[in-house]
Write an enzyme that holds these catalytic residues in place. Structure first.
Site, PDB file in Angstrom:
ATOM      1  N   ASP A 166       0.830  -1.203   0.000  1.00  0.00           N
ATOM      2  CA  ASP A 166       0.000   0.000   0.000  1.00  0.00           C
ATOM      3  C   ASP A 166       0.863   1.250   0.000  1.00  0.00           C
ATOM      4  O   ASP A 166       0.344   2.364  -0.102  1.00  0.00           O
ATOM      5  CB  ASP A 166      -1.001   0.002   1.158  1.00  0.00           C
ATOM      6  CG  ASP A 166      -0.350  -0.025   2.528  1.00  0.00           C
ATOM      7  OD1 ASP A 166       0.896  -0.107   2.614  1.00  0.00           O
ATOM      8  OD2 ASP A 166      -1.087   0.018   3.536  1.00  0.00           O
ATOM      9  N   SER A 167       2.190   1.065   0.036  1.00  0.00           N
ATOM     10  CA  SER A 167       3.111   2.190  -0.185  1.00  0.00           C
ATOM     11  C   SER A 167       2.921   2.788  -1.561  1.00  0.00           C
ATOM     12  O   SER A 167       3.436   3.874  -1.853  1.00  0.00           O
ATOM     13  CB  SER A 167       4.560   1.727  -0.008  1.00  0.00           C
ATOM     14  OG  SER A 167       4.823   0.590  -0.819  1.00  0.00           O
ATOM     15  N   ASP A 187      -0.879  -6.156   0.050  1.00  0.00           N
ATOM     16  CA  ASP A 187      -1.331  -5.537   1.301  1.00  0.00           C
ATOM     17  C   ASP A 187      -2.848  -5.428   1.366  1.00  0.00           C
ATOM     18  O   ASP A 187      -3.502  -5.078   0.362  1.00  0.00           O
ATOM     19  CB  ASP A 187      -0.764  -4.119   1.425  1.00  0.00           C
ATOM     20  CG  ASP A 187       0.570  -4.086   2.145  1.00  0.00           C
ATOM     21  OD1 ASP A 187       0.836  -4.980   2.966  1.00  0.00           O
ATOM     22  OD2 ASP A 187       1.347  -3.149   1.882  1.00  0.00           O
ATOM     23  N   LYS A 232      -0.839  -9.375   3.191  1.00  0.00           N
ATOM     24  CA  LYS A 232      -0.044  -8.837   4.302  1.00  0.00           C
ATOM     25  C   LYS A 232      -0.921  -7.960   5.172  1.00  0.00           C
ATOM     26  O   LYS A 232      -1.664  -7.118   4.650  1.00  0.00           O
ATOM     27  CB  LYS A 232       1.166  -8.050   3.808  1.00  0.00           C
ATOM     28  CG  LYS A 232       2.033  -7.505   4.970  1.00  0.00           C
ATOM     29  CD  LYS A 232       3.388  -7.012   4.500  1.00  0.00           C
ATOM     30  CE  LYS A 232       3.328  -5.681   3.789  1.00  0.00           C
ATOM     31  NZ  LYS A 232       2.913  -4.561   4.688  1.00  0.00           N
ATOM     32  N   GLU A 267      -0.797  -5.480   8.748  1.00  0.00           N
ATOM     33  CA  GLU A 267       0.021  -4.775   9.729  1.00  0.00           C
ATOM     34  C   GLU A 267      -0.552  -4.967  11.126  1.00  0.00           C
ATOM     35  O   GLU A 267      -1.762  -4.889  11.324  1.00  0.00           O
ATOM     36  CB  GLU A 267       0.069  -3.281   9.419  1.00  0.00           C
ATOM     37  CG  GLU A 267       0.806  -2.937   8.143  1.00  0.00           C
ATOM     38  CD  GLU A 267       0.909  -1.421   7.935  1.00  0.00           C
ATOM     39  OE1 GLU A 267       0.559  -0.665   8.869  1.00  0.00           O
ATOM     40  OE2 GLU A 267       1.324  -1.005   6.841  1.00  0.00           O
ATOM     41  N   GLU A 287       9.888  -3.711  10.136  1.00  0.00           N
ATOM     42  CA  GLU A 287      10.214  -2.415   9.527  1.00  0.00           C
ATOM     43  C   GLU A 287      10.732  -1.427  10.561  1.00  0.00           C
ATOM     44  O   GLU A 287      10.111  -1.215  11.610  1.00  0.00           O
ATOM     45  CB  GLU A 287       8.986  -1.822   8.836  1.00  0.00           C
ATOM     46  CG  GLU A 287       9.283  -0.479   8.158  1.00  0.00           C
ATOM     47  CD  GLU A 287       8.186   0.014   7.248  1.00  0.00           C
ATOM     48  OE1 GLU A 287       8.345   1.115   6.676  1.00  0.00           O
ATOM     49  OE2 GLU A 287       7.160  -0.685   7.098  1.00  0.00           O
TER      50      GLU A 287
END
Length: 287
Positions: free
Chosen positions: A48-49, A87, A117, A119, A186
């Protein structure tokens, strides 16, 4: 030419046991995915970056499930022999399990990902477990979690004191227990990331987490310095400066068009003389 076969989560765990590092890179479209696969990366992350990198947002928070599905599908077309992780974006897996499963289904069926993925640590372990039990591989993500950047007070290094180190270790163990096949660490201090990596049976993939992780991930655009206003990052090594090459190339194109250098003789197509005569009248086009 030998056809590359995508990794699977069993092979990744074996690579950890054999101390073979995993390589992951982000990709957001067909050409970048195709190039990454041809270069030999083990995994591609449709992160999602993309909100920051290709959509022009300040954070990842505005990124939608539609964005992720669209870009994941493009990446899957470009890298048909590489394991693809996509993501789940902001607030798509914090409600009911049914709602989470709807988002996971879209990413897998429409986005053609091999895994998702998520978070977060212990607080989302029950969600990770439910997704895994549904047959979908989950990559965890702890340390700096960009979707929570407003809550954690910015882009800060994680694991700098004992309490934070213990929290990260507990989160990592909770995700492993829930069934995650690997965990991204991260912006975690090197010592803490190494301790977590040694403690877990599943691979860790670091980004700004030092040399003790079982693999590394970087953003495609950071590796290649592909940005109009690139900002240096301590944890990134750039291997090519294609941003400057692109800028110079386009600038040269603009100049040549303005000066009527392009197109040149080699770039045009000639018609038969009879066609020219029909357009202008015989004898009207001379020297």
């Amino acid at each position: 030419m030998t056809v590359k076969h995508a990794l699977n989560i069993v092979k990744m765990k074996k690579m950890k046991q054999e101390q073979i590092p995993l390589t992951m890179i982000t990709a957001y479209d067909y050409p970048s995915a195709r190039l990454a696969e041809e270069a030999g990366v083990d995994l591609i992350l449709v992160g999602d970056s993309l909100g920051n990198v290709v959509l022009g947002y300040d954070t990842t928070i505005p990124v939608t499930i539609e964005d992720m599905v669209y870009h994941s599908r493009a990446v899957a077309r470009g890298a048909q022999h590489t394991f693809i992780v996509t993501d789940l974006p902001f607030m798509t897996y914090h409600g009911s399990i049914d709602e989470t499963m709807r988002q996971v289904r879209r990413v897998m069926q429409e986005g053609h990902a091999h895994a998702v993925k998520l978070e977060g640590g212990a607080e989302i372990a029950h969600t990770v477990q439910a997704v895994v039990q549904a047959g979908v591989p989950v990559l965890g993500h702890i340390g700096l979690t960009p979707q929570s950047v407003n809550q954690i007070g910015g882009y800060r290094i994680q694991g700098k004191d004992q309490a934070d180190a213990e929290r990260l270790m507990a989160d990592a163990k909770a995700l492993e227990q829930a069934g995650a096949f690997a965990i991204v660490l991260e912006l975690v201090t090197e010592q803490v990331a190494e301790a977590i990596s040694k403690e877990l049976a599943i691979p860790t993939i670091g980004i700004g987490a030092g040399r003790g992780c079982d693999g590394q991930v970087l953003v495609f655009h950071d590796v290649l310095k592909y940005a109009p206003d690139y900002r240096e990052k301590k944890f990134v090594k750039t291997y090519a400066d294609i941003g400057e090459q692109i800028r110079q190339g386009i600038s040269e194109y603009v100049n040549e068009v303005k000066k009527r250098v392009f197109p040149g003789e080699q770039h045009v197509f000639a018609a038969d003389e009879k066609v020219v005569d029909g357009l202008y009248g015989k004898g009207k086009v001379e020297g």
